[in-house]
Design a protein around this motif. Structure first.
Motif, short mmCIF file in Angstrom:
data_model
loop_
_atom_site.label_atom_id
_atom_site.label_comp_id
_atom_site.label_asym_id
_atom_site.label_seq_id
_atom_site.Cartn_x
_atom_site.Cartn_y
_atom_site.Cartn_z
N PHE A 29 0.90 -1.22 0.01
CA PHE A 29 -0.06 -0.25 -0.12
C PHE A 29 0.77 1.20 -0.04
N GLN A 30 2.22 1.03 -0.11
CA GLN A 30 2.92 2.19 -0.35
C GLN A 30 2.95 3.22 0.91
N VAL A 31 2.46 2.68 1.97
CA VAL A 31 2.23 3.61 3.14
C VAL A 31 3.92 4.53 3.43
N THR A 53 -21.85 7.02 -3.61
CA THR A 53 -22.34 7.18 -2.25
C THR A 53 -21.32 7.51 -1.31
N GLU A 54 -20.30 7.26 -1.20
CA GLU A 54 -19.23 7.78 -0.63
C GLU A 54 -17.69 7.95 -0.96
N LEU A 55 -16.89 8.96 -0.42
CA LEU A 55 -15.45 9.05 -0.58
C LEU A 55 -14.95 8.73 0.46
N ARG A 56 -13.86 7.89 0.69
CA ARG A 56 -13.19 7.67 1.54
C ARG A 56 -11.60 7.58 1.47
N THR A 57 -10.82 8.56 2.32
CA THR A 57 -9.54 8.56 2.20
C THR A 57 -8.48 8.45 3.40
N SER A 58 -7.38 7.66 3.20
CA SER A 58 -6.80 7.41 4.42
C SER A 58 -5.01 7.34 3.99
N PRO A 59 -4.11 7.20 4.81
CA PRO A 59 -2.79 7.13 4.30
C PRO A 59 -2.80 5.70 3.44
N VAL A 60 -3.44 4.99 3.83
CA VAL A 60 -3.49 3.56 3.11
C VAL A 60 -4.00 3.51 1.76
N ARG A 61 -5.42 3.92 1.46
CA ARG A 61 -5.90 4.18 0.22
C ARG A 61 -6.96 4.91 0.21
N THR A 62 -7.61 5.23 -0.95
CA THR A 62 -8.81 5.98 -1.24
C THR A 62 -9.70 5.01 -1.73
N ARG A 63 -10.74 5.50 -1.50
CA ARG A 63 -12.05 4.42 -1.78
C ARG A 63 -13.36 5.04 -2.11
N LEU A 64 -13.84 4.85 -3.34
CA LEU A 64 -15.14 5.45 -3.84
C LEU A 64 -16.14 4.19 -3.79
N THR A 65 -17.40 4.66 -3.09
CA THR A 65 -18.37 3.44 -3.08
C THR A 65 -19.35 3.75 -4.37
N VAL A 66 -19.70 2.90 -4.92
CA VAL A 66 -20.52 3.25 -6.41
C VAL A 66 -21.61 2.16 -6.10
N GLU A 67 -22.90 2.57 -6.45
CA GLU A 67 -23.99 1.40 -6.75
C GLU A 67 -24.72 1.60 -7.85
#
Lengths: 420, 188
Positions: free
Chosen positions: A113-115, A285-299
């Motif tokens: 995860f290239q932290v 529906t959601e955007l989440r970002t952290s030092p590990v990774r960024t995530r987009l939730t799609v429905e």
């Protein structure tokens, strides 16, 4: 889900039950990607070779992990490990040397995860010795806890994986978090599936296979400072040149991790944006970002019906929806010229009884936009889809697909709007 | 196929070539696609004629899509519709008549229009695939064989094997991944 290429061969040979074949046909009628795969198997022709190849080998998280880890630091670490092992008796002592070499060369999850250095500590290295049973040693390497997932990396050392195309599957493993049984998701291979063997093998060298494992906790443990983890691997299944066989354990692990480490640096923003691709409706529906990774939730709001059954006993109708999608990912950009691709689809659930199909798309391993995204006020988002109308422009990455209309989302007040 | 050929294929219909000739150039391609779905030589021949007519009628409304992909889409959707209709009609046919429709010994691959070399390759691939499936751990074989070979739903498979439906879904998912990976390795 897309129908796997090999499944079209079964279909062509008439090896499928007529009901199942009808399901595949229903899917084929609606899915351009599977049309390309079917034509390849049925007529031996690529409709669009480069696009078809991209379709059938998506850059999933798994693939990225394999690529990232294949030859780099871990190989170097393992070469050193084998050198150390060659002068020590095999077994538990060998692991001590192995752990030393890992400390020098890095760990599987933080490498994957290239932290970055400043965010170190978001992924925890498990301080526990390896567990041995039946000549196989397993070591839990690292762990990180997200609000709805928990990731583990582990190493398995065994002579059984010395030969090419030989590997060990985890079988009958279980995970307990704070005493609560937790379902485990799929497992996949880390550094190199068939074990890592240095070019010049020495006596006493033990090949090592890396594994990753995901748990799906029933509750959110990201606020839990002392999370008690108990993992049991009851047996392994060895597949090699000869017929496969089970190797019984158990291998049991008990340790405590700080579940809050990653959550403290995570930004979660609910979104309410919709877009359409040829009648297929999606909602971000959601955007989440952290030092590990960024995530987009799609429905996917209106998924294709994959199959419909009337349960003989209850008389109720069961419906399964295809999770197939042409959606390949997104490009997000801020006003400062920063840009990132969010395109790694982690879990490809074949089909679901949920009317809304949910996808998690993650940032590239080496291009997590966390550093600029956490301070951004608004974002421009462009969805990319695969299309049979594809024309090769020589562009690499997600942008080689067809771009849909961009839209802008406001990250400051949670209100998002289309700019169409 | 090299890049020039691909571009030529993509642009084939932009030159002054009558649509009949364009279709004619892809006759074998279309027939293989059609036979793969219908698996009956007479049905396939009839469907081929219907499909070529459909393509000619639709040619004027085509908007620059890749020709090969476009005709494949028309052919596949036509065959699926045709098969669906015949399934619906078959509901009225007595069971004893249906049993003669496709003898057990029928080999769809052998009856297709594949060349001897293509047929050999297809059979080899199939044998490899069956070997891979046979090499799966027993717990995966049980679910995957029921999944492909029976008309049971997930819940029914779960009942049959006395498992949780979620476990069945996971095992099918994992088995498909294992087969797919191993098959890809065999192929390369």
């Amino acid at each position: 889900m897309h129908i796997e290429t090999y499944e079209w061969l079964l279909y062509l040979h008439g090896d499928l039950d007529p009901g199942r074949a009808a399901e595949f046909e229903a899917h084929l009628a609606a899915c351009d990607e599977c049309l390309a795969a079917y034509v390849k198997i049925a007529a031996g022709e690529d409709i669009l070779p480069e696009q078809a190849a991209a379709i059938r080998a998506p850059r999933t998280a798994t693939r990225a992990v394999l690529h990232r880890l294949r030859w780099a630091g871990l190989t170097a670490a393992l070469v050193l490990f084998f050198i150390l092992v060659s002068v020590t008796p095999p077994g538990r002592t060998a692991w001590a040397s192995f752990i030393l070499s890992l400390e020098k060369f890095g760990n599987a999850l933080s490498d994957t995860f290239q932290v970055s250095e400043e965010n170190n500590g978001t992924i925890e290295t498990v301080n526990q010795t390896a567990v041995a049973a039946n000549g196989i040693e397993i070591k839990i390497d690292q762990v990180f806890v997200e609000s709805d997932q928990i990731y583990f990396s582990m190493f398995i050392a065994s002579d059984l994986i010395a030969e090419e195309n030989s590997y060990l599957y985890l079988e009958n493993d279980s995970l307990t978090l704070n005493g609560e049984e937790t379902s485990l998701g799929y497992a996949w291979y880390g550094p190199r599936r068939g074990g890592i063997v240095p070019a010049e093998t020495q006596e006493n060298e033990i090949p090592v296979q890396g594994m990753f494992r995901i748990g799906y906790p029933k509750q959110d443990y990201s606020q839990e400072k002392n999370l008690a983890v108990h993992m049991t691997i009851q047996s392994l299944y060895h597949v090699g040149l000869r017929a496969g066989k089970y190797i019984e354990g158990p291998w049991e692990f008990d340790f405590v991790v700080d579940g809050t480490q990653l959550e403290r640096q995570t930004h979660t923003i609910p979104l309410n944006v919709s877009f359409e691709e040829k009648g297929r409706l999606y909602a971000l529906t959601e955007l989440r970002t952290s030092p590990v990774r960024t995530r987009l939730t799609v429905e996917r709001v209106n998924p294709t019906l994959f199959s419909e059954w009337v349960n003989q006993e209850s008389g109720e109708t069961e419906r399964y929806y295809s999770s197939s999608t042409n959606l390949q990912g997104f490009v997000i950009a801020d006003d400062q010229g920063n840009e990132a691709e969010i395109s790694l689809l982690e879990y490809d659930q074949p089909f679901t009884s949920e009317v809304k199909v949910r996808y998690f798309l993650f940032s590239e391993r080496d291009d997590n936009p966390y550093e600029w995204l956490k301070d951004a006020d608004s974002l421009s988002v462009t969805p990319y889809v695969s299309s049979l109308d594809f024309v090769d422009t020589g562009v690499e990455g997600i942008k080689k697909n067809l771009a849909l209309e961009s839209f802008r989302i406001d990250l400051t007040n949670g209100e998002n709007h289309n700019e169409k | 196929m090299n890049r020039e050929k691909i571009l030529h294929t993509l642009q084939a219909d932009t030159v002054d070539e009558p649509i009949e000739e364009q279709i004619g150039a892809y006759a074998n391609y279309l027939k293989k696609i059609i036979f793969g779905i219908l698996k009956d030589p007479t049905d396939s021949e009839e469907a081929y004629l219907e499909i070529t007519q459909k393509i000619m009628l639709a040619a004027s409304s085509r908007r620059g899509e890749n020709f090969k992909a476009w005709i494949a889409r028309i052919a596949i959707n036509h065959c699926i519709d045709r098969k669906k209709r015949s399934r619906e009609d078959a509901i009225c046919v007595p069971l004893e008549n249906l049993e003669h429709e496709r003898p057990d010994s029928a080999d769809p691959l052998a009856a297709s229009i594949l060349s001897p070399r293509e047929l050999l390759l297809a059979k080899e691939s199939l044998a490899e695939l069956q070997e891979i499936i046979a090499g799966l751990p027993e717990i995966y074989q049980a679910v995957i064989r029921l999944y492909y070979g029976s008309g049971l739903s997930m819940k029914e498979i779960a009942q049959e094997l006395e498992l949780n439906p979620r476990t069945v879904e996971t095992r099918i998912f994992r088995a498909r991944k294992m087969i797919s990976e191993q098959w890809r390795n065999h192929a390369h």
